[in-house]
Design an enzyme around this catalytic site. Structure first.
Site, PDB file in Angstrom:
ATOM      1  N   GLN A  63       0.815  -1.212   0.000  1.00  0.00           N
ATOM      2  CA  GLN A  63       0.000   0.000   0.000  1.00  0.00           C
ATOM      3  C   GLN A  63       0.851   1.266   0.000  1.00  0.00           C
ATOM      4  O   GLN A  63       0.323   2.371  -0.151  1.00  0.00           O
ATOM      5  CB  GLN A  63      -0.923   0.008   1.203  1.00  0.00           C
ATOM      6  CG  GLN A  63      -0.223   0.170   2.545  1.00  0.00           C
ATOM      7  CD  GLN A  63      -1.160  -0.009   3.714  1.00  0.00           C
ATOM      8  OE1 GLN A  63      -1.567  -1.113   4.049  1.00  0.00           O
ATOM      9  NE2 GLN A  63      -1.511   1.107   4.351  1.00  0.00           N
ATOM     10  N   CYS A  69      -5.117   0.165   3.701  1.00  0.00           N
ATOM     11  CA  CYS A  69      -4.999  -1.230   4.119  1.00  0.00           C
ATOM     12  C   CYS A  69      -6.328  -1.969   4.024  1.00  0.00           C
ATOM     13  O   CYS A  69      -6.381  -3.143   3.656  1.00  0.00           O
ATOM     14  CB  CYS A  69      -4.449  -1.315   5.532  1.00  0.00           C
ATOM     15  SG  CYS A  69      -5.458  -0.468   6.780  1.00  0.00           S
ATOM     16  N   HIS A 364      -5.505  -0.994  11.626  1.00  0.00           N
ATOM     17  CA  HIS A 364      -4.942  -1.633  10.436  1.00  0.00           C
ATOM     18  C   HIS A 364      -5.760  -2.869  10.081  1.00  0.00           C
ATOM     19  O   HIS A 364      -6.234  -3.586  10.974  1.00  0.00           O
ATOM     20  CB  HIS A 364      -3.489  -2.019  10.709  1.00  0.00           C
ATOM     21  CG  HIS A 364      -2.717  -2.447   9.507  1.00  0.00           C
ATOM     22  ND1 HIS A 364      -2.696  -1.728   8.328  1.00  0.00           N
ATOM     23  CD2 HIS A 364      -1.922  -3.532   9.285  1.00  0.00           C
ATOM     24  CE1 HIS A 364      -1.909  -2.339   7.451  1.00  0.00           C
ATOM     25  NE2 HIS A 364      -1.440  -3.448   8.004  1.00  0.00           N
ATOM     26  N   ASN A 386       0.177  -9.254   5.137  1.00  0.00           N
ATOM     27  CA  ASN A 386       0.124  -7.809   5.318  1.00  0.00           C
ATOM     28  C   ASN A 386       0.141  -7.133   3.953  1.00  0.00           C
ATOM     29  O   ASN A 386       0.214  -7.794   2.911  1.00  0.00           O
ATOM     30  CB  ASN A 386       1.303  -7.347   6.173  1.00  0.00           C
ATOM     31  CG  ASN A 386       1.046  -6.056   6.908  1.00  0.00           C
ATOM     32  OD1 ASN A 386       0.124  -5.304   6.575  1.00  0.00           O
ATOM     33  ND2 ASN A 386       1.846  -5.766   7.906  1.00  0.00           N
TER      34      ASN A 386
END
Length: 445
Positions: A63, A69, A364, A386
């Site tokens: 990102q 996110c 997040h 992630n």
């Protein structure tokens, strides 16, 4: 009654900070910093990144310097299915910039709506102050990405690639929020002058035209139709012609988004379990899906995620990514930084206390792609995809201890089929409690 710090007290405090243990801690911390000085290698050793359920989801996305996110996590869960069904290679991605464009556009309109709804409230009221503090930002919620996709569809990243501002959104957000606050002055003035609804609507439409132009210049014009060309993993050339973003979603994703719902764990007294919650002034698409959470105990939330992983489906989830996170080792584990031991203090709080006293909230969103279960089926640790690129963690993947998940995970998105009929009925039919805009469960990932 005030109580100032006296010279006598300062002398006592200084003396108490002169023990041999404190001296050793001071030397280590001033040289290496708090985290390095308090690092607990035993926690790393106890969380080897091997999992009994491990989905093959390919390369991680990045990102970059943006707060997207929640989009990355949602589009990655969909990408996993597309990759498997259509035999695409691990580099394939859906366009996060495309959904970013429409999110910014819709958030402007949503902001105007809230400005008009609060136009008769004073500027220093808590609601108006909340609105003006951040007219819009990059973050969002699961139901907000659903609203965008249902209205605008999705496209491959090859069709609508990254721009400078989508990869680094800071200067754009400063410019954009200034423009929105300027427009808020005009809209509030129109209401105070008792202007006609026609004049207000006309002014708002003109503002949205300006917003669209700003976005088009910044991010590029979003596609209306396109061809999708690719080679599958068997090196066979494939092409789909004259797709729209909506027909692309129908053909390549084909999820019934109404079946995917937000489950939270908020163990505070004001939010009983097995009940639903909305958040005032939280959303993006007017007329789209409302943000709605079903609150359950943490072990129940985990069980839903495990069930979906067992069926080969990754899981969107939201956490507080600040505490006890070691980026270098790709580890989210309570005790990885033993700061209380380092400073000889006690700062422990319950999850409910951290929420209530402003010490924690969801910051997040990522994707659960695996879990390690013991012989009784209980989770030991979790695998996390992630969206910080391959340099963070282990090729972009993190290991999350089950204890950390209990303390700092707040949300998962799962299909209704894993809930059971009683909870589905509550989600579908119970009247949600409306939370204040600043409630921690209104935090944007």
């Amino acid at each position: 009654m005030s109580s100032e710090i006296t010279k006598q007290q300062l002398t006592e405090f200084k003396q108490s900070a002169q023990s041999p243990l404190t001296t050793i801690a001071r030397r280590a911390t001033t040289k290496n910093g708090i985290h390095n000085a308090s690092f607990n290698q035993e926690i790393v050793n106890a969380n080897v990144p091997t999992f009994s359920i491990d989905l093959n989801t390919g390369k991680v996305a990045n990102q970059k310097k943006s707060g997207r996110c929640w989009m990355f996590a949602a589009l990655n869960t969909m990408r996993h299915d597309i990759k498997d069904l259509f035999h695409l290679d691990g580099d394939f991605q859906l366009s996060q910039s495309y959904t970013f464009f429409w999110d910014k556009f819709e958030k402007a309109n949503y902001f105007y709506e809230n400005v008009l709804n609060t136009a008769n409230s004073p500027l220093d009221s808590r609601q108006v102050s909340f609105l003006m503090a951040t007219p819009q930002q990059d973050g969002g919620q699961w139901d907000m990405i659903v609203s965008l996709i249902e209205k605008y569809g999705v496209v491959p990243q090859s069709v609508y690639p990254e721009s400078a501002a989508s990869s680094d959104s800071h200067e754009f957000n400063i410019t954009f929020n200034t423009l929105l606050r300027h427009d808020a002055i005009i809209l509030r003035d129109l209401v105070s002058q008792k202007s006609s609804q026609h004049d207000i609507d006309s002014t708002r439409k003109n503002m949205l035209s300006h917003i669209y132009r700003v976005l088009s210049i910044t991010f590029g014009e979003p596609p209306v139709t396109f061809d999708f060309e690719y080679r599958d993993t068997e090196k066979q050339f494939q092409i789909e012609r004259q797709l729209t973003p909506q027909t692309y979603f129908e053909k390549f994703v084909n999820w019934d988004l109404s079946e995917y719902i937000s489950i939270i764990n908020a163990p505070t007294a004001d939010k009983p379990f097995n009940a639903t919650y909305n958040v005032d002034m939280l959303g993006n698409v007017i007329g789209g899906r409302q943000v709605k959470h079903l609150n359950v105990p943490i072990e129940t939330m985990k069980s839903f995620a495990i069930a979906q992983l067992k069926d080969g489906k990754s899981v969107w989830f939201g956490v507080d990514m600040g505490p006890q996170v070691d980026r270098a080792n790709g580890l989210m584990a309570d005790g990885i930084f033993a700061t209380d031991d380092l400073f000889q203090v006690h700062s422990d709080m319950t999850k409910a206390q951290r929420l209530a006293y402003g010490d924690s909230l969801m910051t997040h969103a990522m994707v659960l792609t695996g879990v390690d279960l013991d012989e009784n089926g209980h989770p030991i640790k979790w695998q996390v995809e992630n969206s910080w690129g391959e340099e963070a963690g282990k090729n972009g993947y993190f290991t999350m201890s089950d204890e950390w998940m209990s303390e700092y995970a707040y949300q998962v998105v799962v299909k209704k089929e894993y809930l059971g009929p009683e909870l589905v009925n509550i989600y579908d039919n119970a009247t949600p409690k409306l939370l204040a805009p600043w409630d921690p469960m209104g935090a944007l990932a």
